[in-house]
Design a protein around this motif. Structure first.
Motif, PDB file in Angstrom:
ATOM      1  N   PRO A 484       0.793  -1.240   0.000  1.00  0.00           N
ATOM      2  CA  PRO A 484       0.000   0.000   0.000  1.00  0.00           C
ATOM      3  C   PRO A 484       0.821   1.282   0.000  1.00  0.00           C
ATOM      4  CG  PRO A 484      -0.918  -1.580   1.560  1.00  0.00           C
ATOM      5  CD  PRO A 484       0.380  -2.155   1.087  1.00  0.00           C
ATOM      6  N   GLU A 485       2.063   1.241   0.519  1.00  0.00           N
ATOM      7  CA  GLU A 485       2.833   2.479   0.583  1.00  0.00           C
ATOM      8  C   GLU A 485       3.417   2.895  -0.757  1.00  0.00           C
ATOM      9  OE1 GLU A 485       5.585  -0.766   2.399  1.00  0.00           O
ATOM     10  OE2 GLU A 485       3.439  -0.300   2.257  1.00  0.00           O
ATOM     11  N   ALA A 486       3.342   2.030  -1.760  1.00  0.00           N
ATOM     12  CA  ALA A 486       3.864   2.368  -3.082  1.00  0.00           C
ATOM     13  C   ALA A 486       2.885   3.273  -3.816  1.00  0.00           C
ATOM     14  CB  ALA A 486       4.123   1.105  -3.893  1.00  0.00           C
ATOM     15  N   MET A 487       3.373   4.408  -4.302  1.00  0.00           N
ATOM     16  CA  MET A 487       2.538   5.302  -5.092  1.00  0.00           C
ATOM     17  C   MET A 487       2.561   4.849  -6.552  1.00  0.00           C
ATOM     18  SD  MET A 487       3.839   8.891  -3.370  1.00  0.00           S
ATOM     19  CE  MET A 487       2.716   9.923  -4.320  1.00  0.00           C
ATOM     20  N   PRO A 488       1.483   5.070  -7.293  1.00  0.00           N
ATOM     21  CA  PRO A 488       1.497   4.706  -8.716  1.00  0.00           C
ATOM     22  C   PRO A 488       2.643   5.409  -9.427  1.00  0.00           C
ATOM     23  CG  PRO A 488      -0.722   5.287  -7.999  1.00  0.00           C
ATOM     24  CD  PRO A 488       0.191   5.659  -6.879  1.00  0.00           C
ATOM     25  N   PRO A 489       3.378   4.703 -10.280  1.00  0.00           N
ATOM     26  CA  PRO A 489       4.499   5.336 -10.981  1.00  0.00           C
ATOM     27  C   PRO A 489       4.025   6.437 -11.921  1.00  0.00           C
ATOM     28  CG  PRO A 489       4.057   3.156 -11.877  1.00  0.00           C
ATOM     29  CD  PRO A 489       3.198   3.296 -10.663  1.00  0.00           C
ATOM     30  N   ARG A 490       4.869   7.465 -12.069  1.00  0.00           N
ATOM     31  CA  ARG A 490       4.499   8.569 -12.951  1.00  0.00           C
ATOM     32  C   ARG A 490       4.559   8.163 -14.415  1.00  0.00           C
ATOM     33  NH1 ARG A 490       8.348  13.235 -11.250  1.00  0.00           N
ATOM     34  NH2 ARG A 490       9.525  11.631 -10.169  1.00  0.00           N
ATOM     35  N   VAL A 514      12.268   5.458  -4.438  1.00  0.00           N
ATOM     36  CA  VAL A 514      12.693   6.757  -3.928  1.00  0.00           C
ATOM     37  C   VAL A 514      11.692   7.230  -2.889  1.00  0.00           C
ATOM     38  CG1 VAL A 514      13.836   7.345  -6.092  1.00  0.00           C
ATOM     39  CG2 VAL A 514      11.483   8.088  -5.711  1.00  0.00           C
ATOM     40  N   ASP A 515      12.147   8.140  -2.031  1.00  0.00           N
ATOM     41  CA  ASP A 515      11.240   8.707  -1.042  1.00  0.00           C
ATOM     42  C   ASP A 515      10.531   9.920  -1.623  1.00  0.00           C
ATOM     43  OD1 ASP A 515      13.077  10.803  -0.954  1.00  0.00           O
ATOM     44  OD2 ASP A 515      13.981  10.161   0.933  1.00  0.00           O
ATOM     45  N   LEU A 516       9.732  10.577  -0.821  1.00  0.00           N
ATOM     46  CA  LEU A 516       8.937  11.702  -1.310  1.00  0.00           C
ATOM     47  C   LEU A 516       9.805  12.867  -1.765  1.00  0.00           C
ATOM     48  CD1 LEU A 516       6.080  11.668   1.348  1.00  0.00           C
ATOM     49  CD2 LEU A 516       5.912  10.978  -1.041  1.00  0.00           C
ATOM     50  N   ASP A 517      11.066  12.911  -1.317  1.00  0.00           N
ATOM     51  CA  ASP A 517      11.986  13.964  -1.742  1.00  0.00           C
ATOM     52  C   ASP A 517      12.708  13.618  -3.034  1.00  0.00           C
ATOM     53  OD1 ASP A 517      11.300  15.330   0.538  1.00  0.00           O
ATOM     54  OD2 ASP A 517      13.003  14.616   1.704  1.00  0.00           O
ATOM     55  N   GLY A 518      12.528  12.394  -3.528  1.00  0.00           N
ATOM     56  CA  GLY A 518      13.200  11.979  -4.751  1.00  0.00           C
ATOM     57  C   GLY A 518      14.564  11.367  -4.530  1.00  0.00           C
ATOM     58  N   ALA A 693      25.998  18.280  -8.318  1.00  0.00           N
ATOM     59  CA  ALA A 693      24.621  18.319  -7.819  1.00  0.00           C
ATOM     60  C   ALA A 693      23.986  19.598  -8.345  1.00  0.00           C
ATOM     61  CB  ALA A 693      24.586  18.294  -6.297  1.00  0.00           C
ATOM     62  N   ILE A 694      22.998  19.447  -9.235  1.00  0.00           N
ATOM     63  CA  ILE A 694      22.280  20.608  -9.762  1.00  0.00           C
ATOM     64  C   ILE A 694      21.060  20.840  -8.886  1.00  0.00           C
ATOM     65  CG2 ILE A 694      21.061  21.585 -11.734  1.00  0.00           C
ATOM     66  CD1 ILE A 694      22.766  19.926 -13.567  1.00  0.00           C
ATOM     67  N   ASP A 695      20.980  21.999  -8.275  1.00  0.00           N
ATOM     68  CA  ASP A 695      19.898  22.323  -7.347  1.00  0.00           C
ATOM     69  C   ASP A 695      18.890  23.230  -8.036  1.00  0.00           C
ATOM     70  OD1 ASP A 695      18.437  23.915  -5.253  1.00  0.00           O
ATOM     71  OD2 ASP A 695      19.625  22.671  -3.909  1.00  0.00           O
ATOM     72  N   ILE A 696      17.611  22.794  -8.047  1.00  0.00           N
ATOM     73  CA  ILE A 696      16.564  23.599  -8.682  1.00  0.00           C
ATOM     74  C   ILE A 696      15.396  23.779  -7.715  1.00  0.00           C
ATOM     75  CG2 ILE A 696      17.168  22.924 -11.028  1.00  0.00           C
ATOM     76  CD1 ILE A 696      14.956  20.868 -10.987  1.00  0.00           C
ATOM     77  N   ALA A 697      14.553  24.744  -8.012  1.00  0.00           N
ATOM     78  CA  ALA A 697      13.456  25.109  -7.116  1.00  0.00           C
ATOM     79  C   ALA A 697      12.198  24.285  -7.348  1.00  0.00           C
ATOM     80  CB  ALA A 697      13.124  26.586  -7.274  1.00  0.00           C
ATOM     81  N   SER A 698      12.181  23.417  -8.351  1.00  0.00           N
ATOM     82  CA  SER A 698      10.978  22.635  -8.637  1.00  0.00           C
ATOM     83  C   SER A 698      10.673  21.697  -7.477  1.00  0.00           C
ATOM     84  CB  SER A 698      11.172  21.804  -9.906  1.00  0.00           C
ATOM     85  OG  SER A 698      11.571  22.613 -10.988  1.00  0.00           O
ATOM     86  N   PRO A 699       9.398  21.511  -7.148  1.00  0.00           N
ATOM     87  CA  PRO A 699       9.044  20.519  -6.114  1.00  0.00           C
ATOM     88  C   PRO A 699       9.198  19.111  -6.651  1.00  0.00           C
ATOM     89  CG  PRO A 699       7.072  21.509  -7.025  1.00  0.00           C
ATOM     90  CD  PRO A 699       8.219  22.255  -7.632  1.00  0.00           C
ATOM     91  N   ALA A 700       9.184  18.146  -5.720  1.00  0.00           N
ATOM     92  CA  ALA A 700       9.383  16.747  -6.089  1.00  0.00           C
ATOM     93  C   ALA A 700       8.161  16.189  -6.799  1.00  0.00           C
ATOM     94  CB  ALA A 700       9.691  15.919  -4.844  1.00  0.00           C
ATOM     95  N   ALA A 701       8.347  15.005  -7.381  1.00  0.00           N
ATOM     96  CA  ALA A 701       7.296  14.200  -7.987  1.00  0.00           C
ATOM     97  C   ALA A 701       6.588  14.972  -9.109  1.00  0.00           C
ATOM     98  CB  ALA A 701       6.309  13.719  -6.931  1.00  0.00           C
ATOM     99  N   ARG A 732      13.861  20.822  -4.841  1.00  0.00           N
ATOM    100  CA  ARG A 732      13.973  21.497  -3.545  1.00  0.00           C
ATOM    101  C   ARG A 732      13.818  20.546  -2.359  1.00  0.00           C
ATOM    102  NH1 ARG A 732       8.471  24.722  -3.855  1.00  0.00           N
ATOM    103  NH2 ARG A 732       9.825  26.242  -4.849  1.00  0.00           N
ATOM    104  N   ASP A 733      13.024  19.487  -2.518  1.00  0.00           N
ATOM    105  CA  ASP A 733      12.781  18.576  -1.402  1.00  0.00           C
ATOM    106  C   ASP A 733      14.001  17.725  -1.073  1.00  0.00           C
ATOM    107  OD1 ASP A 733       9.573  18.814  -1.232  1.00  0.00           O
ATOM    108  OD2 ASP A 733      10.224  18.769  -3.313  1.00  0.00           O
ATOM    109  N   ALA A 734      14.879  17.513  -2.061  1.00  0.00           N
ATOM    110  CA  ALA A 734      16.058  16.671  -1.846  1.00  0.00           C
ATOM    111  C   ALA A 734      17.302  17.483  -1.517  1.00  0.00           C
ATOM    112  CB  ALA A 734      16.314  15.818  -3.087  1.00  0.00           C
TER     113      ALA A 734
END
Length: 991
Positions: A484-490, A514-518, A693-701, A732-734
């Motif tokens: 149940p903890e697996a989210m549907p793949p994008r 991956v976790d919610l942060d990617g 490590a390229i850091d961007i402001a986009s949210p995860a998922a 941003r989450d990671a």
């Protein structure tokens, strides 16, 4: 009394409102309550007073949200819903009733006194398609209503079940009972000497005296055996059998070997029978011929359905035929405390169980149920799954079966129902003792979706046992086992995983988790040579490291989703029910390897997100104990060699303690292996190789997938990789992942977020937008600073005293070039972009002059009519086709970007396609784009410039030449060259 009266008024109001609003379906309410109604008012009254009952197939209180406002206000949910006019219009009362779709089709529904759903019901018939986006094809309201009523009735039949009728007083006991003794009483005894006298005395006090007690002492350390031996000396009906320390089931089987009677009763130490117990149960057994007579005390199981459903078992109140026990093979000595339940369940398959209303115990006690014990799941699974039948069933090579035991959250179930591709896929939802709302919702929605099935398990079994129920029903040749903890793949991954498990030598395949942060949660399990507990491979590293390693063998899977051939899953008898959830897949992979069925592999191009950590400490501690008890041996550890492919070398190994209470050193804990790694120094290689490590402001998922920053970072990462670099893109989450310490360069693509530099790394900032957000203190903290504006870079360097080098935005020449399409064969006037919550200057101006604008993008309905929007967005790889074929492409900038001449990425993409481009005015357009981009200052100029034959622009041949120069000078590859050269120079200068 006054408060009760107010509440009654509210309930009466709800009853009337239900009828007036149309939110009462008498047949649906009746199906949930197991009755019938003569009028809608009667059904409404029953729904209001019944508590957890839904009044309508398209209204479910549990769907409305987490805050449960009606509970805080003490209102009935329907009354709350119909009275909340402002918020109600934004609330979906059911996954298949989207108010946005209703308002789009019926704008007048906004003014309905009871909301969008009530209006839709008033104008819809049985053939009207449901107002929802989650279904793969249109389904009529009548079809769904029938499915919902059937699901509600099935739920009630399964869950709300009357107790079986009990047989009353015992008939007269027959004078001729056959063999003597007529009953063997079985006792398993260990270290309970003080209980012997009272327990055996209750047996000796029976009015029926033709019995034989076989007491098996299990190697007691106290005087239990001596007391039994003493009582046997004075009563020749008592036999003592001495055994070494052994399990309860082994002792019972030993006692049965000494039995000669036709019937067997069970008397544990500490329980006391009433004097009539044996006589009354024996009378019922002889009168009916039943193989088992069950009296019970309290809520014990008295028939097969109740036993499978998890009711306690108490053999102290049962009388069984010895021949029936022998037929089913006696007690299973491998099952611990669940052996008694297992015996009765096996008996109930082929023999009659008789439930009688007979008082039997002096002191009725609630028996030890074993419920929740791992062995209970093993026992119940044996009754729920017919592996032999599953092995004989044919499966389809073209079908992949997803098996998903349902968690507690209905929304997650709906996500899976709406995401699994219908072609070539089957979704089997397995519900275990679900609440009404979840059960009915899952069953009814699954019933109307092709390829979906809902299976309800009445027993309280583990997730692993529920999964096995689904495996036994799978019609595909490949099964995907999903927790149940697996989210549907994008992106669809089933087909890829299915192809991998059908490769020679592969038994189990798992996606990258991956976790919610990617950040990587698991790429399988690894085992060290000195520690039997597994470690999650690659945990904490960026996805790019797993992709760089590629598909590889791992010791075993460790994921909430694994794929394997259905015949492999059946041959292994599925997941071990001893594992409630975590590490069940790890055990499966180890058993597959030991059985010679193949290895476990991780497929990193397939990615799933887990909405929770892999496991809690308590879950891991218990699951690892079960894993250590298994006999499978892990393969040699290949982690060090695999990590080298990602540019990481292992320097040491250590053990990490996991405890539910870390501050308490005496609390249960386990030690898990932990690799110590560092990055391989690649700066002196030729060409130099660094970890970025390229850091961007986009949210995860999926929230950040449409952001321009995401596309920009992806293209830049690919360009850097083509130059031999190792690149991870962190949304941003990671940003705070610990494994950044293994990187060489932190490259911040400065958008909306200010990012703190990472000590020890080369910190680089590239300002590509929003210059008003930048401060002198921010840029002073970085080792290298770039900006996508020549004029702003020079001015800020003078004012702030920190060198800011100009580095303009660029284009991905794989997707943007003049050969993507023939000029002037596409839209006459084109804009591709999201609204960003504003009525953008270019779009507003084009529509104001009545230009034939083709608009692609999200969030425009607030500003333009729906029919003016060509699509909600175009894949980045296909935008170049539109640019190359368009008559004119429109562009505009944020106010600060326009003022400070930050040329947008759209300009470079369209220019690389040789497009004619109109934009708001910024400095440097002519110098950079050589006439491909013309500014317009007002609508009059725009009207002149968008009118064919576009004389203000160069001809096709000239535009193509300019496009080729743009591609050469302003590509991501060119920017990657600059970034790598500057980074290497700075790092070498650091020494």
């Amino acid at each position: 009394m006054r408060a009760e009266r107010r509440q009654q008024v509210r309930l009466d109001d709800a009853e009337e409102v239900l009828v007036d609003s149309g939110l009462i379906d008498a047949d649906y309410v009746a199906a949930q309550l197991g009755t019938t109604f003569e009028s809608p008012h009667e059904a409404a009254r029953a729904a209001v007073h019944a508590g957890d009952v839904s009044p309508h197939p398209l209204f479910e209180a549990q769907w409305i949200g987490r805050r449960r406002s009606w509970q805080r206000l003490g209102q009935h949910p329907v009354l709350w819903y119909v009275s909340e006019r402002r918020r109600r219009n934004r609330i979906a009362p059911h996954p298949l009733a989207d108010p946005r779709l209703i308002f789009a089709a019926h704008p007048e529904a906004r003014h309905h006194p009871y909301g969008a759903l009530s209006y839709w019901l008033s104008v819809s018939g049985p053939g009207t398609p449901l107002p929802t986006r989650i279904l793969p094809k249109k389904v009529s309201w009548g079809t769904y209503r029938a499915a919902a009523i059937e699901a509600a009735a099935a739920w009630r039949a399964e869950v709300v079940r009357d107790r079986p009728e009990l047989v009353g007083p015992a008939p007269a006991l027959s004078a001729g009972l056959g063999t003597s003794p007529a009953v063997t009483v079985v006792m398993s005894a260990q270290d309970a000497g003080p209980l012997v006298h009272e327990t055996v005395a209750s047996l000796q006090a029976q009015t029926f005296a033709d019995w034989h007690l076989v007491a098996v002492d299990r190697g007691s350390a106290d005087d239990t055996a001596a007391v039994l031996q003493g009582m046997a000396a004075f009563d020749d009906r008592i036999t003592l059998v001495r055994e070494t320390r052994c399990g309860h089931a082994r002792a019972l089987n030993a006692a049965l070997e000494h039995s000669t009677a036709e019937h067997v009763a069970f008397l544990p130490l500490g329980r006391e029978w009433l004097p009539e117990m044996l006589g009354e149960l024996l009378a019922h057994a002889h009168h009916t011929g039943a193989a088992a007579v069950l009296a019970g005390a309290g809520a014990v199981g008295r028939d097969r359905i109740e036993l499978v459903g998890g009711r306690p078992v108490d053999l102290t109140t049962a009388l069984l035929r010895r021949a029936a026990i022998k037929d089913v093979g006696g007690f299973d000595e491998s099952l611990g405390g669940s052996a008694e339940r297992d015996l009765l369940l096996r008996l109930s398959r082929d023999h009659e169980l008789l439930a009688v209303d007979v008082p039997v115990l002096k002191r009725p006690e609630t028996p030890a149920t074993g419920f929740g014990d791992d062995w209970d799941s093993v026992v119940l699974e044996r009754q729920l799954v017919d592996w032999d039948a599953a092995a004989g069933r044919e499966t389809s090579e073209d079908l992949v079966s997803h098996v998903l035991p349902l968690g507690i959250e209905p929304r997650r179930t709906v996500e899976w129902l709406s995401s699994v591709p219908r072609e070539g896929s089957e979704l089997i939802l397995v519900g275990v003792r679900l609440r009404r709302a979840h059960h009915v919702l899952a069953a009814s929605v699954a019933a109307i979706i092709s390829g979906a099935r809902f299976v309800s398990v009445p027993a309280g079994v583990s997730t692993s046992a529920a999964t096995n129920v689904g495996i036994s029903l799978a019609a595909g040749s490949t099964v995907l086992l999903v927790r149940p903890e697996a989210m549907p793949p994008r992106q669809p991954i089933a087909e890829r995983l299915a192809s991998v498990v059908h490769e020679p030598g592969v038994a189990v395949a798992q996606p990258l988790v991956v976790d919610l942060d990617g950040v990587i949660l698991s790429a399988g399990a690894r085992f060290s040579q000195v520690n039997p507990n597994p470690e999650l491979f690659l945990a904490g590293l960026p996805v790019s490291d797993a992709v760089r390693i590629g598909q590889c063998e791992v010791a075993a899977p460790a994921a909430p989703m694994v794929a394997l051939r259905t015949q492999t899953a059946v041959a292994l008898r599925g997941l071990s029910a001893r594992f409630s959830s975590v590490l069940a897949e790890t055990d499966l992979g180890l058993r597959a390897r030991q059985a010679g069925l193949g290895e476990s592999v991780v497929v990193p191009e397939t990615v799933i997100t887990s909405r929770t950590p892999y496991a809690t400490p308590e879950e891991l501690i218990g699951a690892m104990a079960s894993l250590r008890a298994g006999s499978a041996t892990p393969p040699p550890d290949r982690a060090a060699d695999l990590l080298l492919q990602a540019g990481l070398e292992v320097t040491d190994q250590r053990n990490r303690r996991i405890s539910a209470y870390p501050e308490d050193r005496t609390a249960p804990s386990v030690l898990v292996p932990d690799l110590v790694v560092r990055s391989v120094q690649g700066i002196h290689e030729s060409p130099p190789r660094l970890r970025w490590a390229i850091d961007i402001a986009s949210p995860a998922a999926s929230r950040g997938d449409r952001w321009g920053d995401t596309y920009f970072a992806r293209s830049l990462a690919d360009a850097l990789e083509r130059r031999g670099q190792h690149v991870a893109t962190d949304r941003r989450d990671a940003r705070e992942r610990d494994s950044r310490d293994h990187d060489d360069v932190l490259l911040v693509l400065r958008g909306l977020d200010r990012v703190t530099p990472r000590p020890g790394l080369l910190n680089v900032e590239w300002i590509i937008s929003h210059p008003d957000m930048i401060s002198p203190e921010e840029v002073a903290d970085f080792d290298l600073v770039y900006a996508a504006s020549t004029s702003w870079s020079a001015r800020m360097t003078r004012e702030w005293g920190t060198t800011i080098k100009p580095l303009l935005q660029c284009t991905d020449t794989r997707w943007f070039h003049p050969d993507r399409a023939e000029p002037d064969t596409g839209p006459e006037l084109l804009f591709v972009g999201n609204s960003r919550g504003i009525y953008r200057y270019a779009v507003r101006s084009a529509l104001a002059i009545g230009a034939p604008l083709t608009l692609h993008g999200n969030d425009w309905t607030e500003f333009v009519e729906r029919e003016q929007i060509a699509s909600g967005g175009v894949a980045n790889e296909e935008v170049g086709v539109l640019y190359a074929s368009a008559g004119v492409v429109l562009n505009d900038h944020h106010l600060d970007m326009r003022r400070d001449s930050f040329a947008s990425n759209r300009l470079f993409d369209a220019a690389a396609c040789g497009a004619r481009i109109l934009s708001d005015r910024i400095d440097g357009l002519e110098e950079t784009f050589s006439g491909l981009v013309l500014p317009f200052d007002n609508e009059r100029e725009l009207a002149r410039l968008v009118t064919p034959p576009y004389d203000a622009f160069p001809d096709n041949a000239t535009r193509r030449q300019i496009a080729m120069r743009i591609m050469a000078e302003h590509s991501f590859d060119k920017r990657a060259e600059t970034l790598v050269d500057d980074a290497v120079r700075h790092l070498l200068a650091r020494g």
